[in-house]
Write an enzyme that holds these catalytic residues in place. Structure first.
Site: not given
Lengths: 361, 361
Positions: A118, A140, A182, A224, A234, A238, A242, A245, A249, A262
């Site tokens: 955990r 992330k 990026e 960032k 987010e 935030r 993206n 993105h 994606h 990517h």
């Protein structure tokens, strides 16, 4: 050496940027609080840098997990290897994981750290430009699902990030370019001055000038860190990180993870977001042109794969995490360095932009 | 109706306890904030209660995942079913998962909610006594690994917990008893008055008197809520909730998940913890006797499986999450209703207690 702090209260952490800091254990060993360490790397990076990392950890009890390289292995099934190794070595809650690799290794190692017992601590040592400027910062983590990228994951912040620019010496050109997508993103969404600086310095950056790269990585991390400090999970702003993105994606999922890198998919997606921003009447066409020129200078694709069609794009985009109650939310530009999160672009107008970019009907 | 609040700042949530509240949508539908709902249940519970739950959700867009029943299916591989269903149904970040089942369903659904798109909301509707008094409250979620129980998971709090006592009507006796092990635990670790109340009322409770059960569930939840509010992520005091669990997890792992029910393993583990507490000279032997008597009255085992040996126990316990830097930490009692987290019990003394309990040399 450059150094900045990501300010997240009790979860704050430093980012160190310099050539050679991997060998400077005195700087970063204090961020490992227990005796147990598990290094997660991949079969491309481990032969290059694992031994020198382990040298710094001679006083610790170290185990290692070497994952197969590539986005196609960023799955729950491969993640289990990390848990297997940790349990076989009896690692407990005070263990520290170290991600030694690019975005895939960082995302998987971070997610394993988020879930093992955990939650245990971890450190990011990014070995690609993309990971240095983007994925290693901000917490992330996660893995892909056959139906969508990064669909399973957690927000879990590292103890520190070590960006050793010397590690970029072995990075293949294609991966270096992918990282530059990026870098350019930060200029477009929130830092017009940096965008201008990139226009002035892109050819030297592509020649891998260490001094300039160091400055670029620092500027990206500062941008960032500011965005993440405002909105860690987010809930709002935030999402501007993206840019490109949601389109990207869709490309990665459709083409098979790893066939488009990517950063390449983000570049093509950014080109689509620029075109859509112009089509909405929000962005002067000459900003789009400057953005495309910079992507091209970084040897990046600016057109989506021609084998995709509009319906496929829309369906895959509809599954993106930026969708809220059926509304497709996209990051669009309203000026150089100015981004908004908007659901105002209709399916019709998105389709027109995709068709104009050469996507099949 | 009984109602309490688990106070965790922005993550606070209510726990409702009463017969029939599953049918009282007016009470709890407000805890579902979006339009999409995914019910996670198992193939034993779904035929009994899924239809009436769905009736309350007629205005929502609902999908469902029916998992195979039992602890042996609490794995990462089975967890993937939940992600598959969510993605196939295009569920986005505003979805709410509902756990309709016992501890296994609650732990898996909660972990899926923690990880899906890096975190979505969920609701607990426990259908076993054990889940009502323990696992549905406090935000511990996760799955097992062949080498250790609950080794992969997250802290993720639900939006609310609905303990509908009518759902216990269909609970098999063996599972009911298993739940009683956790009920007795609260008396032992932190609530001597409740322990005395249990001694007075155990036979009526075992007869499933709804009024008394309602009181017992409430008292357990109040105790758990107090402990969790003080120490959400188990940095310290929360560990006392694991009385008997380090021994118990070793039993579950050694015997194969599901062959001993979790509550049964906890009962045998509690008996070992009581014996060890006496052996350390910390607990009067008559408290041990009263604890054992109550476990027996609840039809629970108080001896570990005779096919296990001491080395196997110690090895499996050494992998438990309560181990810190090689130190095995156990929950021991210093009096009725008084527990401590201690690493003072030596391997020798633990071995003696195991041998005295009939474990092989």
């Amino acid at each position: 050496m450059k150094h900045l702090e990501l300010d997240l209260g009790a979860r704050s952490y430093p980012i160190f940027i310099a050539p050679g800091i991997l060998g400077d254990g005195a700087l970063w060993l204090k961020y490992i609080r227990g005796q147990q360490v598990c290094i997660v790397s991949n079969d491309t990076i481990a032969p290059l840098y694992l031994a020198s990392l382990k040298q710094q950890l001679a006083d610790k009890s170290v185990c290692e997990v070497i994952l197969p390289d590539g986005e196609s292995h960023k799955t729950l099934a491969v993640l289990e290897n990390i848990f297997d190794t940790l349990l076989q070595a009896n690692h407990n809650r005070s263990t520290t994981l170290i991600a030694l690799g690019g975005g895939v290794v960082g995302d998987m190692c971070g997610f394993a750290a988020a879930c093992y017992q955990r939650g245990v601590q971890f450190i990011q040592i990014p070995t690609t430009l993309l990971a240095m400027v983007d994925s290693s910062v901000g917490g992330k983590t996660g893995v892909n699902h056959p139906l969508g990228k990064n669909m399973i994951g957690a927000f879990h912040q590292p103890n520190c990030v070590l960006a050793d620019l010397n590690l970029l010496n072995t990075l293949p050109d294609r991966e270096f370019s992918a990282g530059m997508a990026e870098v350019i993103k930060y200029g477009l969404i929130c830092d017009a001055d940096f965008f201008v600086w990139l226009e002035q310095n892109m050819s030297a950056l592509m020649g891998r000038d260490t001094e300039l790269l160091s400055e670029a990585v620092y500027r990206c991390c500062v941008n960032k860190a500011n965005v993440v400090a405002d909105d860690e999970r987010e809930g709002g702003r935030r999402a501007i990180l993206n840019l490109g993105h949601t389109f990207g994606h869709a490309i990665e999922t459709a083409e098979g993870y790893g066939n488009w890198l990517h950063g390449e998919a983000v570049a093509a997606g950014t080109a689509l977001a620029l075109a859509l921003s112009v089509k909405m009447g929000w962005l002067p066409p000459e900003v789009e042109k400057r953005g495309l020129a910079l992507l091209v200078q970084a040897d990046l694709p600016i057109a989506p794969p021609p084998n995709m069609n509009v319906d496929q794009f829309l369906q895959l985009m509809g599954r993106d995490k930026k969708v809220l109650d059926g509304q497709l939310r996209l990051i669009l530009l309203t000026g150089l360095g100015e981004a908004v999160v908007s659901s105002e672009a209709s399916v019709e107008i998105i389709s027109q932009v995709l068709l104009a970019a050469g996507v099949g009907a």
